[in-house]
Design a protein around this motif. Sequence first.
Motif, short mmCIF file in Angstrom:
data_model
loop_
_atom_site.label_atom_id
_atom_site.label_comp_id
_atom_site.label_asym_id
_atom_site.label_seq_id
_atom_site.Cartn_x
_atom_site.Cartn_y
_atom_site.Cartn_z
N GLY A 1 0.95 -1.10 0.13
CA GLY A 1 -0.01 0.06 0.07
C GLY A 1 0.83 1.24 0.07
N GLY B 1 -3.24 -2.69 4.01
CA GLY B 1 -2.86 -1.17 3.84
C GLY B 1 -3.10 -0.56 4.96
N THR B 2 -3.18 0.77 4.80
CA THR B 2 -3.31 1.81 5.86
C THR B 2 -4.49 2.75 5.35
OG1 THR B 2 -2.00 3.38 5.47
CG2 THR B 2 -1.01 1.76 6.56
N GLU B 3 -5.06 3.24 6.35
CA GLU B 3 -6.14 4.33 5.82
C GLU B 3 -5.57 5.72 5.28
OE1 GLU B 3 -6.06 6.64 10.50
OE2 GLU B 3 -7.92 5.35 9.77
N ARG B 4 -4.29 5.81 5.31
CA ARG B 4 -3.64 7.07 4.73
C ARG B 4 -3.31 6.93 3.24
NH1 ARG B 4 1.52 8.44 8.37
NH2 ARG B 4 0.53 9.14 10.33
N GLU C 1 -4.79 2.98 -1.25
CA GLU C 1 -5.15 1.67 -1.35
C GLU C 1 -6.65 1.57 -0.91
OE1 GLU C 1 -2.51 1.87 2.43
OE2 GLU C 1 -2.51 2.52 0.37
N THR C 2 -7.14 2.38 0.00
CA THR C 2 -8.32 2.82 0.34
C THR C 2 -9.37 2.77 -0.59
OG1 THR C 2 -8.35 4.93 1.02
CG2 THR C 2 -7.95 3.19 2.70
N LYS C 3 -9.00 3.47 -1.78
CA LYS C 3 -9.76 3.72 -2.98
C LYS C 3 -9.67 2.55 -4.20
CE LYS C 3 -10.88 7.07 -6.19
NZ LYS C 3 -10.63 6.60 -7.49
N LEU D 1 -9.48 -5.49 1.71
CA LEU D 1 -8.52 -4.73 2.23
C LEU D 1 -8.61 -4.74 3.79
CD1 LEU D 1 -6.27 -2.79 1.77
CD2 LEU D 1 -8.06 -1.12 1.81
N LYS D 2 -7.50 -5.01 4.35
CA LYS D 2 -7.41 -5.09 5.92
C LYS D 2 -6.53 -3.79 6.33
CE LYS D 2 -9.51 -8.92 6.84
NZ LYS D 2 -10.78 -8.96 7.87
N LEU D 3 -6.75 -3.07 7.25
CA LEU D 3 -6.09 -1.95 7.46
C LEU D 3 -5.09 -2.15 8.83
CD1 LEU D 3 -8.62 0.75 7.08
CD2 LEU D 3 -6.98 0.02 5.36
#
Length: 378
Positions: free
Chosen positions: A18, A47-50, A53-55, A64-66
């Motif tokens: 990510g 991934g991370t919320e930053r 990858e969240t999109k 996706l696991k954060l």
Amino acid sequence: MGVTESRVRSVSVVLAGGGTAGHIEPAMAVADALRSIDPHVRITALGTERGLETKLIPERGYPLKLIPPVPLPRKASRQMFGLPRRVRQAVKQTRAILDEVEADVIIGFGGYVSLPAYLAAGPGLLRRRQRIPIVVHEANASAGLANKVGARRASRVLTAFPESGLPNGEVVGIPVRAAITGLDRGALRAKARESFGLDPEATTLLVFGGSQGARSLNDAVSAAAPDLAAAGIGVLHAHGPKNSLEVPAVDVGPPYVAVPYLSRMDLAYAAADAVVCRSGAMTVAEVSAVGLPAVYVPLPHGNGEQELNARPVVAAGGGIVVSDGDLSRDRVVDTIIPMLQDKDRLRRMSENAADAGHRSAAAQVAKIVMDVARGDRA
């Protein structure tokens, strides 16, 4: 779980890549290739919320696991004091995810998502084995810290360049999505040019500076708009969603089409005869895969890795490098326009660029990942 049941269980692959598109796109290309090999494979992306990858990852249909981000300071700072605590927290959460999905293999693509995954691959109380095997893929010409750590623990180390700085590296290229590697630019050209409002017959230059654009590319090429039009050259220019572009008025010649962002890079590549762009690893991989002659303008910051990324294609005759400081209207007029007007040169550069690319990288990486997973499964 019994031995027989465990042997028929579908393979579980965890992707750690990510942060930026340069990490996410190769990971998604490998994910697609894994599903081509085995439609039942279970894929989990970390991934991370930053990050993007969240999109991007949910859009491609993958879970996706954060985990907490662990940015690694490039030099000594106050951030260093909190780093061990952040690493421990991220590793703990990553280990729980690996146990939850019963990971058979981790493939890391570098960046701040990969380091916790590499460290979490060691022994865990709930795991069926002592360790989870790791495959490392390094896309850049100079490896980052996370992949240097991962390479020490990896079953296989895959690289895009022969001298990445990682031990026992196998050169496979950069995984690129099938929509790009399978692109028939000639067959799609008429549709692509019509969709952008470009001249259907004129030699066309594509200009883009990554997802956010690049001011130096924007300023130099737009200033040469009258010269490009006078030379019979059309332009498709993605200037970035946060940038504006002032193009001098041109009364004659092919249109200069400016857009904030290109959501269909396949159409953009098909419309073009050559490209002016940065030389991030993913950009070089895609541009060479589709056989586009390129003027690479490396980002002038960092450790110089963007210039290193472009060197193999340039050495093969598929592109040229112009430094960011040297790119100007005059350079466009004196160097780029003559290149675009030389049809034979463009044809040779196109062939050389395609030969320098690695169209089968995604399939090759996916096969290696599956071999490692199946070889190490209980």
